[in-house]
Design an enzyme around this catalytic site. Structure first.
Site, PDB file in Angstrom:
ATOM      1  N   ASP A  20       9.220   2.984   1.769  1.00 16.00           N
ATOM      2  CA  ASP A  20       8.043   3.733   2.188  1.00 16.00           C
ATOM      3  C   ASP A  20       7.897   3.560   3.701  1.00 16.00           C
ATOM      4  OD1 ASP A  20       5.505   4.578   2.903  1.00 16.00           O
ATOM      5  OD2 ASP A  20       4.511   3.743   1.132  1.00 16.00           O
ATOM      6  N   PHE A  66       0.865  -1.187   0.000  1.00 13.58           N
ATOM      7  CA  PHE A  66       0.000   0.000   0.000  1.00 13.58           C
ATOM      8  C   PHE A  66       0.895   1.227   0.000  1.00 13.58           C
ATOM      9  CE2 PHE A  66      -2.378   3.514   1.750  1.00 13.58           C
ATOM     10  CZ  PHE A  66      -3.522   3.469   0.976  1.00 13.58           C
ATOM     11  N   LYS A  80       2.346  10.364   7.876  1.00  9.54           N
ATOM     12  CA  LYS A  80       1.631   9.929   9.076  1.00  9.54           C
ATOM     13  C   LYS A  80       2.143  10.550  10.385  1.00  9.54           C
ATOM     14  CE  LYS A  80      -1.119   6.134   7.500  1.00  9.54           C
ATOM     15  NZ  LYS A  80      -0.794   5.363   6.316  1.00  9.54           N
TER      16      LYS A  80
HETATM   17  C1  LIG Z   1      -1.007   5.567   4.865  1.00 16.10           C
HETATM   18  C2  LIG Z   1       0.069   5.147   3.931  1.00 16.10           C
HETATM   19  C3  LIG Z   1       0.283   5.807   2.714  1.00 16.10           C
HETATM   20  C4  LIG Z   1      -0.620   6.920   2.233  1.00 16.10           C
HETATM   21  O1  LIG Z   1      -0.592   8.013   3.059  1.00 16.10           O
HETATM   22  P1  LIG Z   1      -1.748   9.140   2.930  1.00 16.10           P
HETATM   23  O2  LIG Z   1      -1.305  10.212   3.859  1.00 16.10           O
HETATM   24  O3  LIG Z   1      -3.031   8.482   3.320  1.00 16.10           O
HETATM   25  O4  LIG Z   1      -1.774   9.577   1.516  1.00 16.10           O
HETATM   26  C5  LIG Z   1       1.348   5.405   1.941  1.00 16.10           C
HETATM   27  N1  LIG Z   1       2.159   4.396   2.328  1.00 16.10           N
HETATM   28  C6  LIG Z   1       1.981   3.744   3.479  1.00 16.10           C
HETATM   29  C7  LIG Z   1       2.925   2.656   3.865  1.00 16.10           C
HETATM   30  C8  LIG Z   1       0.925   4.079   4.319  1.00 16.10           C
HETATM   31  O5  LIG Z   1       0.723   3.401   5.454  1.00 16.10           O
END
Ligand SMILES: *Cc1c(COP(=O)(O)O)cnc(C)c1O
Length: 425
Positions: A243, A158, A272
């Site tokens: 990420d 994700f 986040k």
């Molecule tokens: C939440 C998340 C995203 C996306 O972040 P948003 O602020 O919702 O756009 C991308 N990568 C990872 C691993 C995430 O947990």
């Protein structure tokens, strides 16, 4: 306009009239685009790891706004830094620089252990950080065997919901309605060394990895896999992009999860927890060569790196550092893991600091989440039998114990409802 009438207006804007949760939710459905379904509660206030809903009910927040509220709700230091920055200088655009932006970039370069020549680009969200990383990967096109067009991501990945980040995200249900997506991305099996060896080649621009897949239910990659990814990317000239939107900023008990493997990536994405609840994200490019891939005019943002967001992040990092929260996160996380693993009905616990996934022995995780809310606990279900906890890093052992003590009754409520005969039977 005199000051008195402005104050009256502020009250109208921010004061929550005595409406019930049900009344708010009816208005929500009438006004909000239906992409989230109907929210479960309307929250009006928070303090530390606690929040309260419109009906006055208190909850222990074990999800922290999905790993965002690193210091809990309404942290006094973060609140005061944000408000004094906003009262001094709130927004300038990237035609101009500001001190908190520069200080935060330097702080992130220090904490990530990035080498000389590394740089930072600020965004407002995780998906934007990954969009920037995607463009960075596209710029790594020069290869010995023709242009590098391949970008490798993992099954279960994700990376966000905007088009580039969505191309990196694996889930078909998220992707299909929006095809065609930006091309060149291939998804390979999770944590599979042979699949990675077979996939990375001289036409690979980048490999995108989450050190721990959060949305997939808290699934960590092995340290050996991360080291192999580093080796293969170095050998073939591909960028290793991690990420850390969910795993970064102390979540796992390290500043960044990748650091536990000893691997230095070529780029890292953050968001986040970075702003302690205030929206901010970042792309960190490691080393001079990678940092030179994006040039003036090739990327940008209006809000990204604004003084308020960067001040919020500086304050958040400062508190984590000054209060020794990394060690506390490791201790509280291990305590929770031991407690959860000992519970009936729990088959597996995957824990790194305060990012915890647990599997139940029945497909009742969504029902568990609902019953937990009724019992005063917020968590979520990334899968039919998987629960996720990503509480504020300040969660106390006493608060963790409160959840452990309540768990058996919540689960038995859910299981007896699941096995109760229905009217049709
Ligand atoms: C939440 C998340 C995203 C996306 O972040 P948003 O602020 O919702 O756009 C991308 N990568 C990872 C691993 C995430 O947990």
């Amino acid at each position: 306009m005199n000051r008195h009438s402005l104050e009256a207006r502020e009250e109208n804007l921010l004061d929550t009239p005595a409406a019930s949760g049900a009344e708010w939710l009816a208005r929500y459905s009438g006004a909000m685009l239906n992409v989230f379904g109907t929210p479960q509660r309307v929250l009006v206030r928070g303090a530390g790891a606690l929040v309260w809903d419109a009906d006055g009910k208190e909850y222990l927040d074990l999800l922290g706004g999905i790993a965002v509220n690193a210091l809990g709700h309404a942290h006094p230091f973060v609140t005061s830094v944000i408000s004094s920055q906003l009262a001094t200088l709130g927004h300038v655009s990237n035609f101009f620089a500001s001190p908190p932006q520069i200080a935060l970039a330097e702080k992130l370069l220090q904490l990530t252990g990035a080498p000389e020549g590394s740089k930072v680009f600020f965004t407002n969200s995780g998906t934007e950080s990954n969009e920037a990383a995607f463009k960075l990967a596209r710029r790594n096109a020069d290869g010995p065997d023709g242009p590098r067009r391949k970008i490798i991501a993992l099954e279960g990945a994700f990376h966000g919901r905007t088009m580039g980040a969505l191309a990196l995200t694996a889930k078909q249900a998220y992707r299909e309605p929006f095809e065609p997506l930006p091309g060149g991305v291939v998804h390979i099996p999770f944590n599979d060394a042979d699949a990675l060896r077979a996939a990375v080649d001289s036409q690979t621009a980048a490999v995108f990895l989450e050190p721990i897949q959060g949305e997939a239910g808290v699934k960590p990659l092995d340290a050996e896999y991360l080291r192999l990814a580093r080796e293969l990317c170095t050998e073939h000239g591909a960028l290793l992009i991690v990420d850390e939107v969910q795993t970064g900023v102390g979540r796992t008990g390290a500043w960044f999860a990748i650091q536990e493997s000893g691997v230095l990536p070529d780029a890292m994405t953050l968001a986040k927890g970075l702003g302690g609840g205030f929206p901010i994200g970042a792309l960190v490019t490691f080393g001079e060569k990678t940092s030179a891939l994006l040039n003036p005019g090739q990327h940008g943002t209006t809000f990204g790196g604004n003084p308020v967001g960067t001040a919020a992040a500086l304050a958040t990092l400062h508190v984590i550092e000054q209060q020794g929260l990394l060690a506390q996160v490791r201790a509280t996380g291990e305590h929770l893991k031991a407690g959860l693993a000992a519970l009936d009905g729990v088959t597996e616990v995957r824990q790194r600091g305060l990012l915890i996934g647990l599997d139940l022995d029945a497909d009742v995780a969504p029902a568990f989440v609902t019953a937990a809310l009724d019992a005063g606990f917020i968590l979520n279900a990334p899968g039919p039998r998987t629960l996720r906890l990503a509480p504020p890093l300040i969660l106390s052992v006493e608060q963790a114990d409160r959840f452990l003590a309540a768990f058996p009754a919540i689960l038995s409520t859910v299981l007896s409802a699941a096995s109760a005969p229905t009217a049709a039977e």
